[in-house]
Design an enzyme around this catalytic site. Structure first.
Site, PDB file in Angstrom:
ATOM      1  N   ASN A  88       1.029  -0.877  -0.296  1.00 23.99           N
ATOM      2  CA  ASN A  88       0.005   0.135  -0.050  1.00 23.99           C
ATOM      3  C   ASN A  88       0.766   1.409  -0.161  1.00 23.99           C
ATOM      4  O   ASN A  88       1.812   1.139  -0.116  1.00 23.99           O
ATOM      5  CB  ASN A  88      -1.179  -0.091   1.618  1.00 23.99           C
ATOM      6  CG  ASN A  88      -0.406  -0.087   2.335  1.00 23.99           C
ATOM      7  OD1 ASN A  88       0.912   0.392   2.716  1.00 23.99           O
ATOM      8  ND2 ASN A  88      -0.275  -1.518   2.885  1.00 23.99           N
ATOM      9  N   ASP A 157      -3.764  -6.861   4.564  1.00 24.68           N
ATOM     10  CA  ASP A 157      -4.831  -7.498   5.183  1.00 24.68           C
ATOM     11  C   ASP A 157      -5.024  -8.951   4.957  1.00 24.68           C
ATOM     12  O   ASP A 157      -4.966 -10.294   5.474  1.00 24.68           O
ATOM     13  CB  ASP A 157      -6.175  -7.077   5.316  1.00 24.68           C
ATOM     14  CG  ASP A 157      -5.888  -6.434   6.134  1.00 24.68           C
ATOM     15  OD1 ASP A 157      -5.802  -5.707   6.825  1.00 24.68           O
ATOM     16  OD2 ASP A 157      -7.376  -4.964   5.984  1.00 24.68           O
ATOM     17  N   LYS A 167       9.377 -16.708 -11.635  1.00 20.93           N
ATOM     18  CA  LYS A 167       8.624 -15.696 -11.895  1.00 20.93           C
ATOM     19  C   LYS A 167       7.746 -15.826 -12.448  1.00 20.93           C
ATOM     20  O   LYS A 167       7.208 -16.828 -14.182  1.00 20.93           O
ATOM     21  CB  LYS A 167       9.044 -14.387 -13.044  1.00 20.93           C
ATOM     22  CG  LYS A 167       9.085 -12.831 -13.031  1.00 20.93           C
ATOM     23  CD  LYS A 167       9.806 -12.198 -13.948  1.00 20.93           C
ATOM     24  CE  LYS A 167       8.649 -11.258 -14.968  1.00 20.93           C
ATOM     25  NZ  LYS A 167       9.648 -10.506 -15.910  1.00 20.93           N
ATOM     26  N   PHE A 200      -3.720   2.707  15.407  1.00 17.30           N
ATOM     27  CA  PHE A 200      -4.782   4.056  13.380  1.00 17.30           C
ATOM     28  C   PHE A 200      -5.543   2.693  12.991  1.00 17.30           C
ATOM     29  O   PHE A 200      -5.381   2.326  12.963  1.00 17.30           O
ATOM     30  CB  PHE A 200      -3.628   4.087  13.282  1.00 17.30           C
ATOM     31  CG  PHE A 200      -2.740   5.547  13.612  1.00 17.30           C
ATOM     32  CD1 PHE A 200      -2.075   5.059  14.570  1.00 17.30           C
ATOM     33  CD2 PHE A 200      -2.471   6.432  13.166  1.00 17.30           C
ATOM     34  CE1 PHE A 200      -0.999   6.019  15.222  1.00 17.30           C
ATOM     35  CE2 PHE A 200      -1.845   7.949  13.250  1.00 17.30           C
ATOM     36  CZ  PHE A 200      -0.676   7.102  14.595  1.00 17.30           C
ATOM     37  N   LYS A 218     -10.151  -5.074  20.001  1.00  9.58           N
ATOM     38  CA  LYS A 218      -9.003  -4.745  19.607  1.00  9.58           C
ATOM     39  C   LYS A 218      -8.610  -4.140  20.896  1.00  9.58           C
ATOM     40  O   LYS A 218      -7.597  -4.239  21.177  1.00  9.58           O
ATOM     41  CB  LYS A 218      -8.414  -3.905  18.860  1.00  9.58           C
ATOM     42  CG  LYS A 218      -8.217  -4.507  17.572  1.00  9.58           C
ATOM     43  CD  LYS A 218      -7.914  -3.523  15.962  1.00  9.58           C
ATOM     44  CE  LYS A 218      -8.134  -4.599  14.815  1.00  9.58           C
ATOM     45  NZ  LYS A 218      -7.088  -4.775  14.026  1.00  9.58           N
TER      46      LYS A 218
END
Ligand code: PMT
Length: 281
Positions: A88, A157, A167, A200, A218
């Site tokens: 990301n 995730d 490859k 966060f 959490k």
């Protein structure tokens, strides 16, 4: 600061290590353009970094002395084959700023970092990881020794169910099968003893609802919610716009400010939470 070849020379590195052992603080050079016209490590660190370090050495804050704080930063990378991966846009800036703000206050800081190009703040112990599984192993093994954990990393995730050894060749449509990675923060919440846990959340919609849906399950004391619809917030920016949500129901909106200023606010809230816990016990 010096030429890359000189900086990486064994004798220079050995001398730097010796200085650290004698108690000197080192502001590491960064990667970039060099006086010789080349590019690489050894470039003078940004002046504001040198200034901040000199300032904190001249007027050290000691409010977090004796407190061990772990912060995670950056993205994780999940391999698809030897040349491709899933990741990301996290740059690590937010997590590194939290590490900097905590060390300024005298905390013993360990930074578990995914792959980023930032130099570690002076005085911070760094543990480099690549995958979510590696971050999980590093964080869980350090957890029992920690008083505070701040999870600023953007952990993947999902990872490919299988890493291809060679490859992958292009051949029409391709379907990639993914499996879940461990939720590190949820695990920390499960095994929490006296640690202060801060998470966060980066959200494009329903900021409050989505942040609260992470805060309670959490088992966190606080969650820092980035509103990704705001300019200058979230991934790979120098500023951030966040709202803080607390376990006791309080909420606090922060204005747009540099990530270091946000980090200092977060550390100040952590101190407040720790003082309340001390008064109660
Ligand atoms: O690195 P920068 O470019 O400065 O950007 C900063 C940031 C936007 C990445 C950062 O401020 C941020 O918001 N990080 C969390 C990103 C996110 O989307 O988190 P999440 O909603 O997937 O996860 C919620 C919390 O659980 C986070 O604290 C995350 O670290 C943690 N988590 C998530 C998944 C997982 N497998 N394990 C985890 O511990």
């Amino acid at each position: 600061a010096m030429n890359t070849n000189m900086f990486e020379n064994f004798a220079v590195q050995e001398n730097i290590e010796r200085l650290v052992l004698r108690g000197y603080s080192i502001v590491q050079p960064v990667e970039g353009e060099l006086a010789c016209g080349g590019c690489g490590g050894g470039r003078l660190a940004p002046l504001d970094v040198i200034f901040a370090e000199a300032k904190s050495l001249l007027s050290p804050q000691t409010e977090l002395k004796g407190i061990r704080l772990l912060v995670t930063a950056g993205p994780t990378r999940e391999a698809i084959d030897p040349v491709r991966y899933l990741t990301n846009y996290s740059s690590g800036k937010m997590g590194y700023a939290v590490a900097q703000a905590a060390v300024e206050q005298g905390a013993g800081v360990t930074l578990v970092s995914g792959p980023v190009t930032l130099p570690a703040p002076a005085g911070v112990k760094i543990v480099q990881v690549t995958t979510a599984q590696e971050m999980y192993a590093a964080v869980l093994s350090l957890y029992p020794q920690m008083d505070v954990v701040v999870k600023a990393a953007a952990v993947a995730d999902y990872r490919p169910a299988r890493v291809q050894e060679t490859k992958i060749k292009k051949d029409g449509e391709m379907i990639l099968s993914l499996v879940r990675t461990p939720d590190i923060l949820a695990e920390l919440g499960k095994y929490k003893q006296n640690q202060v846990l801060v998470g966060f959340a980066s959200e494009t919609d329903n900021l409050r609802e989505n942040a609260l849906a992470k805060l309670f399950p959490k088992n966190l004391e606080m969650i820092v919610a980035n509103d990704l619809t705001e300019d200058g917030a979230g991934f790979n920016t120098d500023t951030n716009v966040v709202k803080l949500y607390f376990k006791d129901g309080q909420e606090k909106q922060l204005a747009r400010m540099s990530k270091l200023a946000v980090a200092r606010e977060i550390i100040s809230e952590i101190k407040r939470i720790m003082n309340i816990a001390k008064e109660i016990s």
